[in-house]
Design a protein around this motif. Structure first.
Motif, mmCIF file in Angstrom:
data_model
loop_
_atom_site.group_PDB
_atom_site.id
_atom_site.type_symbol
_atom_site.label_atom_id
_atom_site.label_comp_id
_atom_site.label_asym_id
_atom_site.label_seq_id
_atom_site.Cartn_x
_atom_site.Cartn_y
_atom_site.Cartn_z
ATOM 1 N N PHE A 1 12.279 8.077 -25.803
ATOM 2 C CA PHE A 1 11.480 8.747 -25.673
ATOM 3 C C PHE A 1 9.911 9.621 -24.805
ATOM 4 O O PHE A 1 9.404 8.285 -24.548
ATOM 5 N N SER A 2 9.631 10.765 -24.931
ATOM 6 C CA SER A 2 8.411 11.295 -23.988
ATOM 7 C C SER A 2 8.782 13.025 -24.339
ATOM 8 O O SER A 2 9.337 13.982 -24.602
ATOM 9 N N GLY A 3 7.218 12.962 -24.624
ATOM 10 C CA GLY A 3 6.462 14.688 -25.083
ATOM 11 C C GLY A 3 5.740 15.218 -23.824
ATOM 12 O O GLY A 3 4.689 14.472 -23.870
ATOM 13 N N GLN A 4 4.719 15.973 -24.554
ATOM 14 C CA GLN A 4 3.807 16.878 -23.665
ATOM 15 C C GLN A 4 3.917 18.234 -24.407
ATOM 16 O O GLN A 4 4.936 18.460 -24.257
ATOM 17 N N GLY A 5 2.205 18.541 -25.014
ATOM 18 C CA GLY A 5 1.996 19.854 -25.096
ATOM 19 C C GLY A 5 1.077 20.354 -24.280
ATOM 20 O O GLY A 5 0.238 19.317 -23.716
ATOM 21 N N THR A 6 0.848 21.656 -24.253
ATOM 22 C CA THR A 6 -0.447 21.806 -23.608
ATOM 23 C C THR A 6 -1.290 23.256 -24.451
ATOM 24 O O THR A 6 -0.299 24.126 -25.527
ATOM 25 N N ILE A 7 -2.798 22.749 -24.647
ATOM 26 C CA ILE A 7 -3.786 24.210 -25.122
ATOM 27 C C ILE A 7 -4.248 24.587 -24.683
ATOM 28 O O ILE A 7 -5.029 23.761 -23.379
ATOM 29 N N THR A 8 -4.104 25.602 -24.400
ATOM 30 C CA THR A 8 -4.701 26.414 -23.393
ATOM 31 C C THR A 8 -6.261 27.765 -23.346
ATOM 32 O O THR A 8 -5.534 28.034 -24.138
ATOM 33 N N TRP A 9 -7.165 27.618 -22.860
ATOM 34 C CA TRP A 9 -8.006 28.046 -23.642
ATOM 35 C C TRP A 9 -8.388 29.293 -22.261
ATOM 36 O O TRP A 9 -8.441 28.844 -20.967
ATOM 37 N N GLY A 10 -8.745 30.491 -22.885
ATOM 38 C CA GLY A 10 -8.407 31.179 -21.446
ATOM 39 C C GLY A 10 -10.820 31.616 -21.380
ATOM 40 O O GLY A 10 -11.195 30.734 -21.920
ATOM 41 N N ASP A 11 -10.680 32.423 -20.507
ATOM 42 C CA ASP A 11 -12.323 32.818 -20.196
ATOM 43 C C ASP A 11 -12.992 33.167 -21.211
ATOM 44 O O ASP A 11 -12.455 34.133 -22.066
ATOM 45 N N GLY A 12 -14.117 32.020 -21.926
ATOM 46 C CA GLY A 12 -14.863 33.303 -23.363
ATOM 47 C C GLY A 12 -14.632 32.722 -24.140
ATOM 48 O O GLY A 12 -14.536 32.745 -25.413
ATOM 49 N N ASP A 13 -13.065 32.140 -24.233
ATOM 50 C CA ASP A 13 -12.740 31.403 -25.232
ATOM 51 C C ASP A 13 -12.883 29.805 -25.789
ATOM 52 O O ASP A 13 -13.372 29.249 -25.006
ATOM 53 N N SER A 14 -13.232 30.343 -27.228
ATOM 54 C CA SER A 14 -13.586 28.621 -27.502
ATOM 55 C C SER A 14 -12.847 28.290 -28.886
ATOM 56 O O SER A 14 -12.130 29.203 -29.533
ATOM 57 N N GLY A 15 -13.325 27.151 -29.567
ATOM 58 C CA GLY A 15 -12.107 27.249 -30.932
ATOM 59 C C GLY A 15 -12.021 26.089 -30.610
ATOM 60 O O GLY A 15 -11.696 24.797 -29.757
ATOM 61 N N ILE A 16 -10.764 25.267 -32.341
ATOM 62 C CA ILE A 16 -10.561 24.249 -32.457
ATOM 63 C C ILE A 16 -8.830 24.539 -32.551
ATOM 64 O O ILE A 16 -8.370 25.555 -32.665
ATOM 65 N N ALA A 17 -7.993 23.516 -31.513
ATOM 66 C CA ALA A 17 -6.131 24.121 -31.889
ATOM 67 C C ALA A 17 -6.032 22.468 -32.375
ATOM 68 O O ALA A 17 -6.288 22.087 -31.268
ATOM 69 N N TRP A 18 -4.398 22.695 -32.872
ATOM 70 C CA TRP A 18 -3.734 21.270 -33.189
ATOM 71 C C TRP A 18 -2.744 21.577 -32.363
ATOM 72 O O TRP A 18 -2.026 23.105 -32.228
ATOM 73 N N ILE A 19 -2.076 20.427 -32.142
ATOM 74 C CA ILE A 19 -0.956 19.883 -31.518
ATOM 75 C C ILE A 19 -0.453 19.159 -32.429
ATOM 76 O O ILE A 19 -0.948 17.749 -32.593
ATOM 77 N N GLU A 20 0.918 18.554 -32.263
ATOM 78 C CA GLU A 20 1.540 17.653 -33.324
ATOM 79 C C GLU A 20 2.859 17.148 -32.921
ATOM 80 O O GLU A 20 3.746 18.005 -32.293
ATOM 81 N N PHE A 21 3.268 15.821 -32.834
ATOM 82 C CA PHE A 21 4.461 15.038 -32.321
ATOM 83 C C PHE A 21 4.555 14.577 -32.873
ATOM 84 O O PHE A 21 4.039 13.436 -34.239
ATOM 85 N N THR A 22 6.494 14.186 -33.197
ATOM 86 C CA THR A 22 7.003 14.086 -34.277
ATOM 87 C C THR A 22 8.412 14.055 -34.509
ATOM 88 O O THR A 22 8.757 14.358 -33.308
#
Length: 135
Positions: free
Chosen positions: A81-102
């Motif tokens: 197995f292998s998996g890849q995910g991305t979380i992308t923020w734009g300029d001026g964007d902040s905060g929390i994001a979640w990603i899950e591998f299952t």
């Protein structure tokens, strides 16, 4: 608001989530383009029959454009197995994001649930705060 996307999913599910159901404290650290992190999450001991789930919480506090890339790979060397995910923020964007591998496949014996993986995390820019949890 951050965008979460799966960029590779080979025998594992990669998806955005809104939190974790883990009861543990998780592991926390900062990740950056010059400070990538490599770790080996393991499923909770003493929970028979359950496979591995890895939940990753990422916080971009600086509000600068940034991308975190999270990759999981088979530690056995078989490439099951292998998996890849991305979380992308734009300029001026902040905060929390979640990603899950299952949905990790069973091990080579066809019966034993996968209980660990190699996890690699890296950003395209500034450091972000990361906490990962296993279930």
């Amino acid at each position: 608001m951050a965008t979460v996307s799966a960029t590779l999913a080979n025998n594992v599910t990669v998806q955005p989530v809104s939190g974790t159901s883990s009861t543990g404290l998780g592991s926390s650290f900062n990740v950056g383009s010059l400070a990538p992190v490599e770790d080996q999450p393991q499923s909770s001991p003493g929970v028979p029959g359950l496979g591995l789930t890895v939940d990753i919480q990422v916080e971009n506090t600086k509000g600068t454009a940034n991308t975190l890339t999270a990759t999981v790979e088979d530690t056995s060397g078989s490439g099951a197995f292998s998996g890849q995910g991305t979380i992308t923020w734009g300029d001026g964007d902040s905060g929390i994001a979640w990603i899950e591998f299952t949905g990790f496949p069973v091990q080579g014996d066809g019966v034993t649930p996968t209980d660990r993986c190699k996890l690699t995390l890296q950003t395209s820019g500034d450091d972000v705060s990361v906490r990962w949890f296993t279930i």
